[in-house]
Design a protein around this motif. Structure first.
Motif, PDB file in Angstrom:
ATOM      1  N   ILE A  27      -1.271  -4.471   7.245  1.00  0.00           N
ATOM      2  CA  ILE A  27      -2.038  -3.267   7.642  1.00  0.00           C
ATOM      3  C   ILE A  27      -1.039  -2.257   7.270  1.00  0.00           C
ATOM      4  O   ILE A  27       0.019  -1.997   7.382  1.00  0.00           O
ATOM      5  CB  ILE A  27      -1.766  -3.043   9.259  1.00  0.00           C
ATOM      6  N   PRO A  28      -1.678  -1.509   6.015  1.00  0.00           N
ATOM      7  CA  PRO A  28      -1.041  -0.631   5.030  1.00  0.00           C
ATOM      8  C   PRO A  28      -0.662   0.822   5.499  1.00  0.00           C
ATOM      9  O   PRO A  28      -0.131   1.430   4.542  1.00  0.00           O
ATOM     10  CB  PRO A  28      -1.930  -0.694   3.727  1.00  0.00           C
ATOM     11  N   TRP A  29      -1.128   1.256   6.751  1.00  0.00           N
ATOM     12  CA  TRP A  29      -0.885   2.589   7.113  1.00  0.00           C
ATOM     13  C   TRP A  29       0.255   3.054   7.845  1.00  0.00           C
ATOM     14  O   TRP A  29       0.804   2.195   8.707  1.00  0.00           O
ATOM     15  CB  TRP A  29      -2.086   3.068   7.894  1.00  0.00           C
ATOM     16  N   CYS A  30       0.792   3.969   7.767  1.00  0.00           N
ATOM     17  CA  CYS A  30       1.896   4.646   8.501  1.00  0.00           C
ATOM     18  C   CYS A  30       1.938   6.271   8.806  1.00  0.00           C
ATOM     19  O   CYS A  30       1.131   6.704   8.278  1.00  0.00           O
ATOM     20  CB  CYS A  30       3.358   4.650   7.584  1.00  0.00           C
ATOM     21  N   LEU A  31       2.530   6.303   9.825  1.00  0.00           N
ATOM     22  CA  LEU A  31       2.529   7.914  10.027  1.00  0.00           C
ATOM     23  C   LEU A  31       3.264   8.634   8.832  1.00  0.00           C
ATOM     24  O   LEU A  31       2.768   9.906   8.647  1.00  0.00           O
ATOM     25  CB  LEU A  31       3.268   8.354  11.482  1.00  0.00           C
ATOM     26  N   LYS A  32       4.064   8.331   8.074  1.00  0.00           N
ATOM     27  CA  LYS A  32       4.829   8.738   7.160  1.00  0.00           C
ATOM     28  C   LYS A  32       5.629   7.747   6.400  1.00  0.00           C
ATOM     29  O   LYS A  32       6.069   6.841   6.940  1.00  0.00           O
ATOM     30  CB  LYS A  32       5.979   9.831   7.947  1.00  0.00           C
ATOM     31  N   LYS A  33       5.595   7.996   5.076  1.00  0.00           N
ATOM     32  CA  LYS A  33       6.150   7.149   4.010  1.00  0.00           C
ATOM     33  C   LYS A  33       7.681   7.364   3.992  1.00  0.00           C
ATOM     34  O   LYS A  33       8.023   8.701   3.696  1.00  0.00           O
ATOM     35  CB  LYS A  33       5.690   7.354   2.473  1.00  0.00           C
ATOM     36  N   CYS A  34       8.589   6.396   4.384  1.00  0.00           N
ATOM     37  CA  CYS A  34       9.846   6.549   4.317  1.00  0.00           C
ATOM     38  C   CYS A  34      10.307   6.750   2.920  1.00  0.00           C
ATOM     39  O   CYS A  34       9.911   5.862   2.166  1.00  0.00           O
ATOM     40  CB  CYS A  34      10.510   5.410   4.937  1.00  0.00           C
ATOM     41  N   PRO A  35      11.289   7.387   2.530  1.00  0.00           N
ATOM     42  CA  PRO A  35      11.969   7.470   1.232  1.00  0.00           C
ATOM     43  C   PRO A  35      12.500   6.529   0.453  1.00  0.00           C
ATOM     44  O   PRO A  35      12.697   6.376  -0.609  1.00  0.00           O
ATOM     45  CB  PRO A  35      13.068   8.737   1.365  1.00  0.00           C
TER      46      PRO A  35
END
Length: 401
Positions: A27-35
Motif C-alpha cells: 500500500i504505497p501512500w503516506c501522509l508525508k515522504k520521510c527524507p
C-alpha cells in the motif's frame, strides 16, 4: 572460481519440493515522504483517499486473481501489509482484502498476518477493527522516542504519539514489533540507549533496530545530515545487542530481536529463500517451479498500476528467471543474515543446487574468519555478522565479459 552452471552443465536445477509461500501486499501512500526513505511510497497530497482506497483494493484483488495460475493449490504461511503506511487504509478495506485472500488462497492454520502502522495514524477503535479483520501482528514504525530525532527524521508523529500508539497496540494485539533506527543525525550513545530501553520496557514480542543509511534517491542522500562516526555507530550496535539480551530478547537476524518463539515468520520465509507473491504497486514476487525460479515486479507508479488494472491488462512490468549463479548468491544473501545460519541441506532444497556449487566460496569465507560450516550447519561468525557485506561479496557471481 567454480560456478554452479559449470557443475550442472546444461541441466536446469530441479526442485524436489516447493518452499513455503507468503503474500506481500503493498500500500504505497503516506501522509508525508520521510527524507531517508527509498521505498516505493507516495504522499497523499490531497487526493481523496476513499476513492483511491476503493479502486486500489479492487486492483489488489484483481492482481491476486491473476497470480493464481502460478501458485494454484498452494497455501499461504503468512501475509504482510507493507508500505507506505498501510494503517492509512480503513479496517473495512483490510477486511475486504483478507476476505479475498482467504477465498483465493487458503491460509495455513495460525498464519501470521502483519500490518505495518505509523503512530500518526493510530485510533483506538480503528486498531480494534484491524484485529477483528484478521490482523494478528502489528509492526509499528516508531524509529525513535526522542522528539528532536523524530523531527530530524521528518516523522509525522511526536514522542507522545509514539507512546500512545504502543499503548493502544498492546490493548489489541499480543504480537507486536517496534521498528527503531539508530546512528541518527547528532544522536549520542546515551540517546540511542534511551530509545532501546524504552522499547524493551514495553515488553513487546519483537524489536527491529536498523542502522540509518543514506540511500540513493532520497532527500538525505542529496543533503546529507551529520551522522555519528562509524566507531560510535558500532558502539550503538553493541549497546543495542547487550540491552536487548538483558531483557531476554534474542538477536536472531542482523537487525531483529525476538522474545522466545516470536520471530517474524514472514521475514524468516524471505531469509530462508521461501516464495512470496507481491501484489500492489512496485511489489516484487519470487515464485518457484520444479524447473525454474521466477522473479517479477509490478508496475511501480500507483497511477500506472491502477490504469493497467482498470484496463484489464497485465500488472507485471518485469519478469526474469534466476540463473544457477543467481540462485546460489541470492540464497546466501538472505540466509547469512540469520545469526544462527541455516541447515546445509536447505541450500539444495531451495535452490536445486548441490552445496558443492558454493564450496570454494564457503572455504574462502571460513579461511577469512567470516563463516563456519560443517556437513550440518552454515552460519556467520561474529566477525562475519559485523562485516556482512564483505561476507556476501564472496558469493557474488563472477561477471563474464
Amino acid at each position: 572460481m567454480i560456478s554452479p552452471a559449470s557443475i550442472l552443465g546444461s541441466q536446469s536445477p530441479q526442485l524436489k519440493a516447493l518452499p513455503p509461500l507468503s503474500l506481500y501486499v503493498h500500500i504505497p501512500w503516506c501522509l508525508k515522504k520521510c527524507p531517508y526513505c527509498d521505498f516505493n511510497s507516495h504522499e497523499i497530497r490531497g487526493e481523496s483517499t476513499q476513492v483511491s482506497e476503493k479502486a486500489y483494493v479492487a486492483a489488489l484483488i484483481q492482481d491476486l486473481e491473476l497470480a493464481l495460475a502460478d501458485v494454484w493449490g498452494r497455501r499461504l504461511c503468512s501475509v504482510f501489509f507493507g508500505g507506505g503506511t498501510p494503517s492509512l487504509f480503513s479496517a473495512q478495506a483490510i477486511d475486504t482484502i483478507l476476505t479475498a485472500v482467504r477465498t483465493l488462497l487458503p491460509l495455513e492454520h495460525f498464519a501470521e498476518v502483519t500490518l505495518e502502522a505509523n503512530p500518526g495514524t493510530f485510533e483506538a477503535q480503528k486498531f480494534a477493527d484491524f484485529r477483528k479483520a484478521g490482523i494478528n501482528r502489528l509492526s509499528i514504525g516508531i524509529q525513535s522516542f526522542n522528539p528532536q530525532h523524530l523531527h530530524a527524521l521528518g516523522r509525522v508523529h511526536d514522542d507522545q504519539e509514539a507512546h500512545r500508539a504502543v499503548e493502544i497496540a498492546l490493548k489489541n494485539f499480543d504480537n507486536i514489533n517496534l521498528d527503531l533506527m539508530y546512528a541518527l543525525p547528532e544522536q549520542t550513545l546515551e540517546e540511542a540507549q534511551a530509545d532501546i530501553k524504552t522499547a524493551c520496557a514495553f515488553g513487546v514480542t519483537h524489536i527491529s533496530a536498523y542502522h540509518l543509511t543514506l540511500e540513493p534517491n532520497t532527500l538525505f542522500h542529496r543533503f546529507p545530515p551529520k551522522l555519528p562516526e562509524d566507531e560510535q555507530a558500532a558502539a550503538m550496535q553493541d549497546m543495542i545487542e547487550q540491552t536487548t539480551a538483558s531483557h531476554q530478547y534474542r538477536n536472531y537476524e542482523t537487525s531483529a530481536f525476538t522474545q522466545s518463539g516470536k520471530e517474524s515468520r514472514h521475514n524468516m520465509n524471505y531469509w530462508l529463500f521461501g516464495d512470496y507473491i507481491g501484489i500492489g504497486a512496485g511489489a516484487h514476487s519470487k515464485i518457484s517451479f520444479a524447473d525454474k525460479i521466477v522473479r517479477q515486479m509490478r508496475y511501480k507508479q500507483p497511477k500506472e498500476y491502477l490504469a493497467k488494472a482498470q484496463a484489464g491488462e497485465s500488472l507485471i512490468q518485469t519478469r526474469h528467471e534466476l540463473t544457477a549463479e543467481d540462485r546460489g548468491f541470492e540464497f546466501m544473501m538472505n540466509a547469512l543474515r540469520l545469526n544462527g545460519g541455516f541447515d546445509a541441506l536447505l541450500f539444495h532444497e531451495r535452490t536445486g543446487l548441490p552445496i558443492t556449487a558454493v564450496q570454494k566460496q564457503l572455504d574462502e569465507a571460513e579461511q577469512r574468519g567470516l563463516l563456519v560450516h560443517d556437513h550440518h550447519r552454515i552460519k556467520p561468525t561474529v566477525l562475519g555478522r559485523r562485516f556482512l557485506n564483505d561476507l556476501l561479496q564472496i558469493f557474488l557471481p563472477e561477471k563474464t565479459i
